[in-house]
Design an enzyme around this catalytic site. Structure first.
Site, PDB file in Angstrom:
ATOM      1  N   CYS A  46      89.292 -37.614   9.299  1.00 51.37           N
ATOM      2  CA  CYS A  46      89.014 -37.767  10.725  1.00 51.37           C
ATOM      3  C   CYS A  46      89.292 -39.190  11.200  1.00 51.37           C
ATOM      4  CB  CYS A  46      87.555 -37.459  11.012  1.00 51.37           C
ATOM      5  SG  CYS A  46      87.004 -35.893  10.353  1.00 51.37           S
TER       6      CYS A  46
ATOM      7  N   ARG B 182      96.303 -39.822   9.480  1.00 55.20           N
ATOM      8  CA  ARG B 182      95.190 -39.595   8.552  1.00 55.20           C
ATOM      9  C   ARG B 182      95.007 -38.115   8.229  1.00 55.20           C
ATOM     10  NH1 ARG B 182      91.413 -44.162   8.915  1.00 55.20           N
ATOM     11  NH2 ARG B 182      89.682 -42.818   8.398  1.00 55.20           N
TER      12      ARG B 182
ATOM     13  N   TRP C 243      89.187 -33.466  10.955  1.00 55.26           N
ATOM     14  CA  TRP C 243      89.681 -32.730   9.789  1.00 55.26           C
ATOM     15  C   TRP C 243      88.501 -31.867   9.355  1.00 55.26           C
ATOM     16  CZ3 TRP C 243      88.696 -32.048   4.546  1.00 55.26           C
ATOM     17  CH2 TRP C 243      89.756 -31.577   3.765  1.00 55.26           C
TER      18      TRP C 243
ATOM     19  N   ASN D 160      82.808 -39.259  11.712  1.00 52.86           N
ATOM     20  CA  ASN D 160      83.573 -39.035  10.481  1.00 52.86           C
ATOM     21  C   ASN D 160      82.570 -38.946   9.332  1.00 52.86           C
ATOM     22  OD1 ASN D 160      85.795 -39.463  12.011  1.00 52.86           O
ATOM     23  ND2 ASN D 160      86.460 -41.337  10.983  1.00 52.86           N
ATOM     24  N   GLY D 161      82.871 -38.133   8.331  1.00 49.97           N
ATOM     25  CA  GLY D 161      81.968 -38.047   7.180  1.00 49.97           C
ATOM     26  C   GLY D 161      81.209 -36.735   7.180  1.00 49.97           C
TER      27      GLY D 161
ATOM     28  N   GLU E  53     103.877 -36.720 -10.758  1.00 49.55           N
ATOM     29  CA  GLU E  53     103.957 -37.299  -9.411  1.00 49.55           C
ATOM     30  C   GLU E  53     105.091 -36.648  -8.600  1.00 49.55           C
ATOM     31  OE1 GLU E  53     102.128 -38.915  -7.563  1.00 49.55           O
ATOM     32  OE2 GLU E  53     103.402 -39.835  -6.058  1.00 49.55           O
TER      33      GLU E  53
ATOM     34  N   LYS F 206     104.573 -34.625  -5.103  1.00 49.27           N
ATOM     35  CA  LYS F 206     105.307 -34.903  -3.853  1.00 49.27           C
ATOM     36  C   LYS F 206     105.855 -33.611  -3.278  1.00 49.27           C
ATOM     37  CE  LYS F 206     103.945 -37.823  -3.456  1.00 49.27           C
ATOM     38  NZ  LYS F 206     102.929 -38.635  -3.608  1.00 49.27           N
TER      39      LYS F 206
ATOM     40  N   GLU G 163     103.077 -31.210  -1.941  1.00 46.15           N
ATOM     41  CA  GLU G 163     102.371 -31.765  -0.774  1.00 46.15           C
ATOM     42  C   GLU G 163     103.132 -31.533   0.532  1.00 46.15           C
ATOM     43  OE1 GLU G 163      99.931 -35.827  -1.676  1.00 46.15           O
ATOM     44  OE2 GLU G 163     102.059 -35.934  -2.074  1.00 46.15           O
TER      45      GLU G 163
ATOM     46  N   HIS H 197     104.095 -23.839 -24.587  1.00 45.79           N
ATOM     47  CA  HIS H 197     102.755 -23.249 -24.615  1.00 45.79           C
ATOM     48  C   HIS H 197     102.402 -22.594 -23.288  1.00 45.79           C
ATOM     49  CE1 HIS H 197     102.276 -25.151 -28.458  1.00 45.79           C
ATOM     50  NE2 HIS H 197     102.639 -26.314 -27.930  1.00 45.79           N
TER      51      HIS H 197
ATOM     52  N   LYS I  25      95.239 -38.454   4.620  1.00 40.02           N
ATOM     53  CA  LYS I  25      95.713 -39.682   3.971  1.00 40.02           C
ATOM     54  C   LYS I  25      94.592 -40.365   3.212  1.00 40.02           C
ATOM     55  CE  LYS I  25      98.599 -42.905   3.061  1.00 40.02           C
ATOM     56  NZ  LYS I  25      99.498 -42.536   1.957  1.00 40.02           N
TER      57      LYS I  25
HETATM   58  C1  G6P Z   1      94.800 -38.286  -0.755  1.00 43.68           C
HETATM   59  C2  G6P Z   1      96.197 -38.755  -0.386  1.00 43.68           C
HETATM   60  C3  G6P Z   1      96.983 -39.050  -1.651  1.00 43.68           C
HETATM   61  C4  G6P Z   1      96.241 -40.065  -2.508  1.00 43.68           C
HETATM   62  C5  G6P Z   1      94.815 -39.604  -2.814  1.00 43.68           C
HETATM   63  C6  G6P Z   1      94.004 -40.717  -3.429  1.00 43.68           C
HETATM   64  O1  G6P Z   1      94.867 -37.049  -1.369  1.00 43.68           O
HETATM   65  O2  G6P Z   1      96.866 -37.768   0.386  1.00 43.68           O
HETATM   66  O3  G6P Z   1      98.253 -39.564  -1.310  1.00 43.68           O
HETATM   67  O4  G6P Z   1      96.931 -40.254  -3.701  1.00 43.68           O
HETATM   68  O5  G6P Z   1      94.148 -39.226  -1.611  1.00 43.68           O
HETATM   69  O6  G6P Z   1      93.864 -41.712  -2.476  1.00 43.68           O
HETATM   70  P1  G6P Z   1      93.660 -43.238  -2.746  1.00 43.68           P
HETATM   71  O7  G6P Z   1      93.640 -43.847  -1.378  1.00 43.68           O
HETATM   72  O8  G6P Z   1      92.325 -43.380  -3.444  1.00 43.68           O
HETATM   73  O9  G6P Z   1      94.763 -43.730  -3.583  1.00 43.68           O
END
Ligand code: G6P
Length: 614
Positions: A2, A27, A74, A100-101, A487, A491, A494, A510, A609
């Site tokens: 949020c 965000r 959110w 927020n929260g 990773e 990507k 996501e 496996h 984010k």
């Molecule tokens: C969210 C973001 C990711 C990030 C993760 C951890 O899921 O979308 O891109 O890797 O949080 O966030 P941080 O800010 O702790 O690296």
């Protein structure tokens, strides 16, 4: 997650708040809303969907007023719809809030309020909080809005960054924070509020980041700071914003994600600049110097992180164990915080986080601090909660990352952790001079090598265009390239919503090999390193089952070039640095695949984010 933006001053609040909401879009959110005070009346408008939909909705409404607040939500409690969107107004209409929260005890508070005659129009915890504040205000004698907010917050369990308006005190905004960031920008006869500083950067450089339990009472000409449980005024600590407008704009790129991928040569060199002596090539990490003796005495390093940062942590584990010969464990913060882990006083805990606000990582830090371990941080956002709550740390200096899918923050994290491993190895004398200088010299050359990879972006787009109808995909890697496979898969899933599984290539037999057929793209990260022969065998196994193979290969590797369907070439480098190179074509591959599928790459569905709730 949020986003919050608020304004009190002489300007017309509406355009400023809407611009602020656009800035906060990165965000991640699913509805938005705004509240404006005009002639002692609070006008509230809110809408499911994007900020543009709110704008259309407001086009025939009264949006006048110099005091206002706005929110992107959110969803946590209650589906994303117009009703559950913020702001929320209390039953008698006296209080309007954005939040927020999560209020963890909201259900009990809701039941208590219901017994006192309160009714609720939606499902959110925020509406409960609005009513709790109103209840405190109405039932108490000589309770003003500020006191009502503080009394209500003292009964709340959970996290909040919030802004409150009271229709009977229409000349002020009240803001409070606990575990969810909030910044107050200080102007001339005006104040700005933001869940981060991006909405206010063109108006002021002077910012106060609220601490947990802080309550700020803002009128046009005054800023009073107190805490939830103490009426005494405290002096706000004003900091200078270093962010520039250019950093938060696309600068001609179609998306922030693409801009951030292309920024990596610079961000990687920013993350090692000033930390490698140009003459002696020794690494210096100023943020750790005071605690270095304790780090060197560590019997174990535990790295905690989430998401992409967790993948960077895995690379750190390989590096620190191989070169500094200190045992390392890598943990998901969300698991670690609820386990009963054994933590000794001579353990060092390292938290990695781009945002510095991830709720699980923060909670895990608090847990290990209580047990007496030294806690270090690798963060990107300066002044973030994790940066402030750790004993010492290293900033990644990647600049603002806006694309939800992390790219430049990852490579900066890997760079910084490489520096840390080298520093520890040098101090422990567990690395030969030859090896050390070779790695450092190669690290200095990484930015130029990434430039070369970026030049092949159109070729990567062409390859991506062949896979837009894929539903599943498998990413394989070994050694330092195993976290890169994880990773790369993250990507893709996501932003393109194609299911992507990252696997250690040796584990393929496996289970995942059962998925291999002519439709499955298998992306193999197969740069030349000591695992090369092994991964070539894995490729043969996929090929024998007619899988479609895309391989990340070292330039000049004709053996693999002739064996696989498509290739992404990366320049030769020291194998321990190959993650920094190999991830770049995978970022571009995911980006182009998502764009070609018509996905919103900067704001992928359901993702945020900065994950400030657990
Ligand atoms: C969210 C973001 C990711 C990030 C993760 C951890 O899921 O979308 O891109 O890797 O949080 O966030 P941080 O800010 O702790 O690296």
């Amino acid at each position: 997650m949020c986003g919050i933006v608020g304004y009190i001053g002489g300007k017309n609040a509406y355009p400023l708040l809407m611009k602020g909401l656009k800035r906060l879009e990165y965000r991640g959110y699913d509805s938005s809303g705004i509240a404006l005070i005009q002639n002692q009346k609070i006008n509230v408008y809110k809408k499911k969907g994007k900020v543009n939909e709110l704008k259309v909705y407001c086009s025939d409404k009264d949006v006048s007023g110099n005091i206002g607040m706005a929110h992107t939500r959110w969803a946590t409690h209650g589906e994303p719809n117009d009703i559950n969107a913020h702001p929320h107004t209390s039953m008698k209409g006296l209080f309007t809030i954005i939040h927020n929260g999560i209020i963890e005890n909201y259900d009990k508070l809701r039941r208590d309020l219901a017994l006192k005659g309160y009714t609720f129009y939606g499902q959110t915890d925020t509406e409960v909080l609005a009513n709790l504040i109103e209840y405190m205000y109405v039932k108490g004698e000589s309770v003003n809005a500020e006191l009502a907010v503080r009394m209500a917050l003292s009964r709340v369990i959970g996290a909040y960054g919030l802004v409150v308006m009271c229709s009977e005190e229409p000349d002020r905004l009240i803001a409070a924070r606990k575990s969810s960031p909030l910044a107050i920008g200080i102007g001339q006869g005006e104040f700005f509020i933001g869940s981060d500083a991006t909405p206010m950067i063109e108006y002021t450089r002077n910012v106060v980041y609220l601490n947990d339990n802080d309550v700020a009472i803002l009128s046009r000409n005054s800023f009073t700071l107190k805490t939830v449980d103490n009426d005494e005024e405290i002096t706000p600590e004003i900091q200078q914003l270093e962010l520039s407008v250019g950093e938060i704009e696309k600068n001609g790129y179609d998306h922030f994600m693409l801009k951030e991928i292309f920024e990596q040569p610079k961000t990687i060199s920013d993350s090692f600049k000033g930390r490698i002596n140009p003459v002696t090539k020794e690494v210096f990490l100023g943020g750790l110097s005071e605690v270095m003796p304790r780090i060197l005495d560590a019997r174990r390093i535990i790295i905690i992180a989430c998401g992409t940062s967790w993948h960077a942590a895995l690379i750190g584990e390989y590096l620190i164990e191989e070169y500094a010969q200190i045992p390392v464990e890598v943990e998901y913060a969300s698991e670690y915080r609820y386990r009963k882990p054994i933590i000794n006083k001579d353990d060092v805990v390292l938290a990695i986080s781009q945002s510095g606000e991830t709720a699980d990582t923060l909670a895990a830090i608090r847990m290990v601090k209580e047990r007496g371990a030294l806690v270090l941080g690798i963060c990107n956002v300066v002044g973030s909660s994790i940066a402030r709550e750790t004993d010492a740390g290293i900033y990644t200096h990647a600049g603002v990352e806006i694309g939800v899918a992390s790219t430049k923050a990852f490579t900066a994290q890997v760079t910084v952790i490489t520096l840390l491993a080298m520093r520890l190895a040098r101090k422990h004398k567990t690395i030969s001079d030859e090896r050390y200088f070779s790695i450092i010299n190669d690290l200095l050359a990484v930015p130029d090598k990434i430039e070369t990879i970026l030049m092949s972006h159109l070729k990567i787009r062409d390859i991506a265009s062949k896979y837009t109808t894929s539903i599943n995909s498998l990413y394989l890697g070994r050694g330092y390239l195993f976290p890169v496979a994880l990773e790369g898969a993250l990507k893709l899933k996501e932003i393109s919503y194609i299911h992507a599984e990252g696997y250690a290539a040796g584990e393929m037999k496996h289970g995942p090999i059962a998925l291999v057929d002519t439709n499955l793209p298998v992306i193999v990260v197969a740069a030349k390193d000591r695992y090369y022969e092994k991964i070539v065998s894995n490729i043969q196994e996929v090929k024998a089952r007619k899988g479609n193979i895309i391989a990340v290969i070292t330039e000049g590797d004709n053996e693999l070039r002739n064996m696989v369907n498509d290739i992404f070439e990366i320049p030769k480098s020291d194998p321990v640095l190959s993650p920094l190179l190999a991830i770049v074509p995978l970022q571009l591959f995911a980006y182009y695949l998502a764009v070609l599928k018509g996905c919103d790459v900067d704001q992928p569905r359901n993702l945020a984010k900065s994950v400030t709730v657990e």
